[in-house]
Scaffold this motif. Structure first.
Motif, mmCIF file in Angstrom:
data_model
loop_
_atom_site.group_PDB
_atom_site.id
_atom_site.type_symbol
_atom_site.label_atom_id
_atom_site.label_comp_id
_atom_site.label_asym_id
_atom_site.label_seq_id
_atom_site.Cartn_x
_atom_site.Cartn_y
_atom_site.Cartn_z
ATOM 1 N N LYS A 142 0.981 -0.955 -0.207
ATOM 2 C CA LYS A 142 -0.176 0.050 0.157
ATOM 3 C C LYS A 142 1.067 0.808 0.150
ATOM 4 C CE LYS A 142 -4.715 -1.777 0.170
ATOM 5 N NZ LYS A 142 -5.346 -1.545 0.018
ATOM 6 N N VAL A 143 2.194 1.288 0.880
ATOM 7 C CA VAL A 143 3.136 2.730 0.763
ATOM 8 C C VAL A 143 4.259 2.165 0.072
ATOM 9 C CG1 VAL A 143 1.967 3.470 2.844
ATOM 10 C CG2 VAL A 143 4.325 1.245 2.701
ATOM 11 N N LYS A 144 4.651 1.373 -1.486
ATOM 12 C CA LYS A 144 5.304 0.911 -1.711
ATOM 13 C C LYS A 144 6.228 2.392 -2.443
ATOM 14 C CE LYS A 144 3.041 -1.147 -5.948
ATOM 15 N NZ LYS A 144 2.569 -2.432 -6.809
ATOM 16 N N ASP A 145 5.462 3.390 -3.122
ATOM 17 C CA ASP A 145 6.039 3.886 -3.634
ATOM 18 C C ASP A 145 5.772 5.712 -2.915
ATOM 19 O OD1 ASP A 145 5.142 3.326 -6.018
ATOM 20 O OD2 ASP A 145 3.023 3.516 -6.123
ATOM 21 N N ARG A 146 5.727 5.937 -1.860
ATOM 22 C CA ARG A 146 5.652 6.695 -0.701
ATOM 23 C C ARG A 146 7.783 7.241 -0.226
ATOM 24 N NH1 ARG A 146 1.170 6.903 4.321
ATOM 25 N NH2 ARG A 146 -0.057 6.309 3.047
ATOM 26 N N GLU A 147 8.168 7.795 0.094
ATOM 27 C CA GLU A 147 9.903 8.076 0.065
ATOM 28 C C GLU A 147 10.233 7.303 1.473
ATOM 29 O OE1 GLU A 147 12.999 12.060 -0.136
ATOM 30 O OE2 GLU A 147 11.071 11.703 -0.796
ATOM 31 N N SER A 148 9.431 7.686 2.400
ATOM 32 C CA SER A 148 9.505 6.994 3.663
ATOM 33 C C SER A 148 8.123 6.818 5.025
ATOM 34 C CB SER A 148 10.535 8.222 4.421
ATOM 35 O OG SER A 148 10.689 8.231 5.468
ATOM 36 N N VAL A 149 8.432 5.799 5.237
ATOM 37 C CA VAL A 149 6.988 5.659 6.051
ATOM 38 C C VAL A 149 7.439 4.801 7.209
ATOM 39 C CG1 VAL A 149 5.746 3.424 5.758
ATOM 40 C CG2 VAL A 149 6.101 4.050 4.278
ATOM 41 N N ASN A 150 6.830 5.493 8.343
ATOM 42 C CA ASN A 150 7.188 4.846 9.612
ATOM 43 C C ASN A 150 6.475 3.807 10.484
ATOM 44 O OD1 ASN A 150 8.927 6.525 10.301
ATOM 45 N ND2 ASN A 150 7.418 8.389 10.733
ATOM 46 N N VAL A 151 6.621 3.242 11.102
ATOM 47 C CA VAL A 151 5.898 1.656 11.069
ATOM 48 C C VAL A 151 6.159 1.486 12.634
ATOM 49 C CG1 VAL A 151 5.730 -0.607 10.829
ATOM 50 C CG2 VAL A 151 6.573 0.542 9.035
ATOM 51 N N ALA A 152 5.184 1.652 13.862
ATOM 52 C CA ALA A 152 4.306 1.199 14.731
ATOM 53 C C ALA A 152 4.375 -0.341 15.669
ATOM 54 C CB ALA A 152 3.571 2.023 15.504
ATOM 55 N N ILE A 153 4.879 -1.132 15.133
ATOM 56 C CA ILE A 153 4.948 -2.594 16.180
ATOM 57 C C ILE A 153 3.646 -2.830 17.511
ATOM 58 C CG2 ILE A 153 5.513 -4.397 16.620
ATOM 59 C CD1 ILE A 153 7.878 -3.997 14.448
ATOM 60 N N MET A 154 2.274 -3.167 17.835
ATOM 61 C CA MET A 154 1.915 -3.237 18.941
ATOM 62 C C MET A 154 1.548 -5.219 19.073
ATOM 63 S SD MET A 154 -1.586 -1.243 19.911
ATOM 64 C CE MET A 154 -0.883 0.091 19.320
ATOM 65 N N LEU A 204 0.468 11.545 21.277
ATOM 66 C CA LEU A 204 0.589 12.342 22.323
ATOM 67 C C LEU A 204 2.367 12.638 22.632
ATOM 68 C CD1 LEU A 204 -1.898 11.718 25.297
ATOM 69 C CD2 LEU A 204 -2.031 13.784 22.915
ATOM 70 N N ALA A 205 3.036 11.854 22.504
ATOM 71 C CA ALA A 205 4.499 12.343 22.496
ATOM 72 C C ALA A 205 5.023 12.665 21.047
ATOM 73 C CB ALA A 205 4.924 10.582 22.588
ATOM 74 N N GLY A 206 4.197 12.865 19.778
ATOM 75 C CA GLY A 206 4.282 12.856 19.071
ATOM 76 C C GLY A 206 4.542 12.467 17.800
ATOM 77 N N ASP A 207 4.940 11.123 17.691
ATOM 78 C CA ASP A 207 5.956 10.711 17.134
ATOM 79 C C ASP A 207 4.540 9.690 15.529
ATOM 80 O OD1 ASP A 207 7.270 9.375 18.112
ATOM 81 O OD2 ASP A 207 5.809 7.754 19.235
ATOM 82 N N LYS A 208 5.114 10.274 14.319
ATOM 83 C CA LYS A 208 4.382 10.706 13.073
ATOM 84 C C LYS A 208 4.289 8.619 12.649
ATOM 85 C CE LYS A 208 2.954 11.277 8.970
ATOM 86 N NZ LYS A 208 2.863 10.547 8.762
ATOM 87 N N ILE A 209 2.599 8.382 12.350
ATOM 88 C CA ILE A 209 3.066 7.200 12.043
ATOM 89 C C ILE A 209 2.310 6.771 11.341
ATOM 90 C CG2 ILE A 209 2.202 4.612 13.140
ATOM 91 C CD1 ILE A 209 2.506 5.375 16.323
#
Length: 308
Positions: A142-154, A204-209
């Motif tokens: 889904k995000v293969k064309d984006r330059e940078s992708v931030n991932v959070a793992i729960m 709230l910590a400002g993480d761009k996910i």
């Protein structure tokens, strides 16, 4: 001749049923949604064996309590023991006790990493690494064309093999995509409320996910609720992936609260465990490891899973 017939009838009347079977089952935690599904399917399938009696116990997340429950099953002379382990790295004493008592032991849903299968001990569940791979590959596409992708793992409980291997599978896929980076990861203990709180903290910590990868649907749903409450949209601002594919997860896919999930077949695991127990009690050969395949669920195919 008449006396012989009466004698035979008397023997039948006092003999036990053709195959009476006592099964002791210890769950790690009954209040986890997927575990409740397993229990319900076990009860459902056991009805096909009228002479089967099942004793359920809840270890409530305590390894020592689970070991004590297994020892009680042994003292009660059950025919088969089924365990969904609290700690998949702490099953040696359970395995040793069952083998010493010569009682077949079936590990359900969570595969021990410190106990070798075979010699009266079996496992039925799924290959947890595959769940992480399936989920993350779909999200990565889904995000293969984006330059940078931030991932959070729960993550789920850190003592569980499902947590370790689902996370490992997701990270294997992430490693193949240079544009993807894990920026935060933590446990939400399989619970929806914990997932909501953890996601709130990250936001709230400002993480761009950009992608939230959860080891279970309940945590993913909690995270999605936090995303919405912070004015963002699932699927647009954050892609949300879960695992389990139960009724709650399917409803979340239907309503757009999750981007994708992975179907873990609770019915096949539970039914399989019951059937394995019957075979083991009869002294028949039982497969040492029985993997039930995971399946990807998306908005395009979720409807076919509604009846599973």
């Amino acid at each position: 001749m008449k006396k012989l017939i009466l004698f035979c009838l008397a023997l039948i009347s006092i003999s036990p049923s053709a195959f009476a079977l006592q099964i002791g089952i210890s769950f790690s935690q009954m209040d986890v949604v997927f575990h409740s599904l397993l229990r319900a399917h076990i009860i459902e399938h056991a009805k096909e064996y009228p002479d089967m009696k099942i004793q359920f116990e809840d270890a409530q997340g305590a390894p020592d309590k689970q070991l004590s429950q297994v020892q009680n099953f042994i003292n009660g002379k059950v025919d088969v023991i089924i365990v969904q382990p609290v700690d998949t790295q702490g099953t040696k004493n359970i395995t040793a006790a069952a083998r010493a008592a010569k009682i077949p032991l079936i590990y359900l849903n969570r595969m021990p990493s410190d106990s070798k299968m075979g010699d009266g001990v079996s496992y039925i569940g799924s290959d947890e690494i595959e769940a992480g791979r399936l989920q993350m590959q779909y999200l990565a596409d889904k995000v293969k064309d984006r330059e940078s992708v931030n991932v959070a793992i729960m993550k789920g409980l850190l003592s569980n093999d499902a947590t370790r291997f689902r996370t490992q599978g997701a990270k294997e896929i992430i490693a193949k995509h240079p544009n993807m980076h894990v920026i935060v990861e933590d446990t939400a203990k399989w619970m929806r409320e914990d997932g909501m709180n953890l996601m709130n903290n990250w936001i709230l910590a400002g993480d761009k996910i950009d992608i939230l990868s959860a080891n279970s649907d309940e945590m993913a749903i909690g995270a999605a609720m936090a995303i919405k409450s912070n004015g963002m949209k699932v699927g647009k601002d954050v892609l949300v992936g879960g695992t389990d594919g139960g009724p709650n997860g399917l409803q979340a896919i239907k309503t757009g609260l999750m981007t994708a999930t992975v179907f873990q077949d609770a019915k096949s695991q539970a039914y399989g465990a019951v059937d394995m127990a019957v075979k083991a009690a009869k002294g028949e050969s039982v497969q040492a490891i029985n993997f039930i395949p995971f399946q990807l669920i998306t908005p395009e195919n979720y409807q076919k899973f509604m009846t599973k």
